[in-house]
Design a protein around this motif. Structure first.
Motif, PDB file in Angstrom:
ATOM      1  N   ASP A 261       0.821  -1.230   0.152  1.00 46.96           N
ATOM      2  CA  ASP A 261      -0.141  -0.037   0.092  1.00 46.96           C
ATOM      3  C   ASP A 261       1.210   1.132  -0.355  1.00 46.96           C
ATOM      4  O   ASP A 261       0.284   2.248  -0.678  1.00 46.96           O
ATOM      5  CB  ASP A 261      -0.833  -0.295   1.222  1.00 46.96           C
ATOM      6  CG  ASP A 261      -1.875  -0.858   1.498  1.00 46.96           C
ATOM      7  OD1 ASP A 261      -2.803  -1.807   0.114  1.00 46.96           O
ATOM      8  OD2 ASP A 261      -2.384  -1.597   2.041  1.00 46.96           O
ATOM      9  N   ASN A 262       1.727   1.446   0.723  1.00 47.83           N
ATOM     10  CA  ASN A 262       2.706   2.526   1.254  1.00 47.83           C
ATOM     11  C   ASN A 262       2.796   2.877  -0.398  1.00 47.83           C
ATOM     12  O   ASN A 262       3.096   3.701  -0.697  1.00 47.83           O
ATOM     13  CB  ASN A 262       3.609   2.272   1.804  1.00 47.83           C
ATOM     14  CG  ASN A 262       3.402   3.010   3.517  1.00 47.83           C
ATOM     15  OD1 ASN A 262       1.953   2.989   3.369  1.00 47.83           O
ATOM     16  ND2 ASN A 262       3.494   2.469   4.470  1.00 47.83           N
TER      17      ASN A 262
ATOM     18  N   GLN B  48       0.798   4.044  -3.130  1.00 55.16           N
ATOM     19  CA  GLN B  48       0.578   5.500  -2.923  1.00 55.16           C
ATOM     20  C   GLN B  48       1.799   6.276  -3.334  1.00 55.16           C
ATOM     21  O   GLN B  48       1.750   6.754  -3.825  1.00 55.16           O
ATOM     22  CB  GLN B  48       0.485   5.857  -1.360  1.00 55.16           C
ATOM     23  CG  GLN B  48      -0.984   5.343  -1.250  1.00 55.16           C
ATOM     24  CD  GLN B  48      -1.303   5.222   0.319  1.00 55.16           C
ATOM     25  OE1 GLN B  48      -0.657   5.765   1.239  1.00 55.16           O
ATOM     26  NE2 GLN B  48      -2.373   5.195   0.720  1.00 55.16           N
TER      27      GLN B  48
ATOM     28  N   GLN C   8       2.174   6.487  -7.636  1.00 50.63           N
ATOM     29  CA  GLN C   8       0.811   7.581  -7.935  1.00 50.63           C
ATOM     30  C   GLN C   8       1.054   8.677  -7.631  1.00 50.63           C
ATOM     31  O   GLN C   8       0.672   9.397  -8.357  1.00 50.63           O
ATOM     32  CB  GLN C   8      -0.224   6.601  -7.415  1.00 50.63           C
ATOM     33  CG  GLN C   8      -1.310   7.705  -7.686  1.00 50.63           C
ATOM     34  CD  GLN C   8      -2.836   6.878  -6.800  1.00 50.63           C
ATOM     35  OE1 GLN C   8      -2.562   6.927  -5.356  1.00 50.63           O
ATOM     36  NE2 GLN C   8      -4.225   7.642  -7.605  1.00 50.63           N
ATOM     37  N   SER C   9       1.752   9.517  -5.880  1.00 52.57           N
ATOM     38  CA  SER C   9       2.254  10.106  -6.856  1.00 52.57           C
ATOM     39  C   SER C   9       2.990  10.793  -6.970  1.00 52.57           C
ATOM     40  O   SER C   9       3.372  11.991  -7.958  1.00 52.57           O
ATOM     41  CB  SER C   9       3.251  10.423  -4.292  1.00 52.57           C
ATOM     42  OG  SER C   9       1.418  10.072  -3.738  1.00 52.57           O
TER      43      SER C   9
END
Length: 168
Positions: free
Chosen positions: A150-151, A154, A157-158
């Protein structure tokens, strides 16, 4: 490397109750098996063979210490897997291993090919359960913070958003 047990731990700490499980397949398997038999280590060292990915976590959860004897490593997935299961790691201080294993926090990093220090690190953690537990907990927190899917998703994606927006 079996040498750490046999030439150092074996004679310095003969009463230490320890079992060594070696997982995986490779070109050295025949030589390792011969070494085990020749040196009568069959009651201590067990070659377990290939382990499918879905069976790895349950094994790490049942051991006290994970040993990484790689002499070169770009990124040590097995150390991440160990730490995710709260199992501290002892490894040589090479390549990308220090990115994963924080010395004296999630495990112990040993100078390359220093089997005496490697064996001493094993003995130290075997004798200090409370330290093993603390290292395991620290390692688990680090894995969740830096290596969870998950991290990482993210973060990726950022980065994509940042560079896509900047490019347009």
């Amino acid at each position: 490397n079996i040498t750490a047990w046999d030439t150092t731990l074996g004679w310095r700490y003969p009463n230490q109750k320890i079992k060594v499980f070696i997982y995986g397949k490779g070109p050295l398997e025949k030589d390792i098996r011969k070494y085990i038999n020749t040196n009568k280590l069959n009651h201590i060292v067990f070659l377990k063979g290939y382990l499918p990915n879905n069976k790895i976590a349950p094994k790490y959860s049942t051991i006290d210490i994970s040993i990484v004897t790689s002499l070169q490593e770009s990124f040590c997935v097995s150390a991440v897997e160990s730490l995710s299961c709260k199992t501290p790691v002892i490894a040589f201080n090479v390549g990308g291993i220090p990115e994963v294993v924080d010395h004296n926090k999630s495990g112990i990093l040993v100078p390359v090919k220093n089997y005496k220090k490697f064996a001493e690190a094993i003995y130290y953690l075997l004798q200090n359960k409370d330290i093993r537990i603390k290292m395991g907990e620290y390692g688990r927190k680090k894995v969740i913070k830096y290596y969870s899917i998950d991290n990482n998703a993210q973060s990726m994606q950022s980065l994509y958003k940042k560079y896509y927006i900047n490019a347009n």
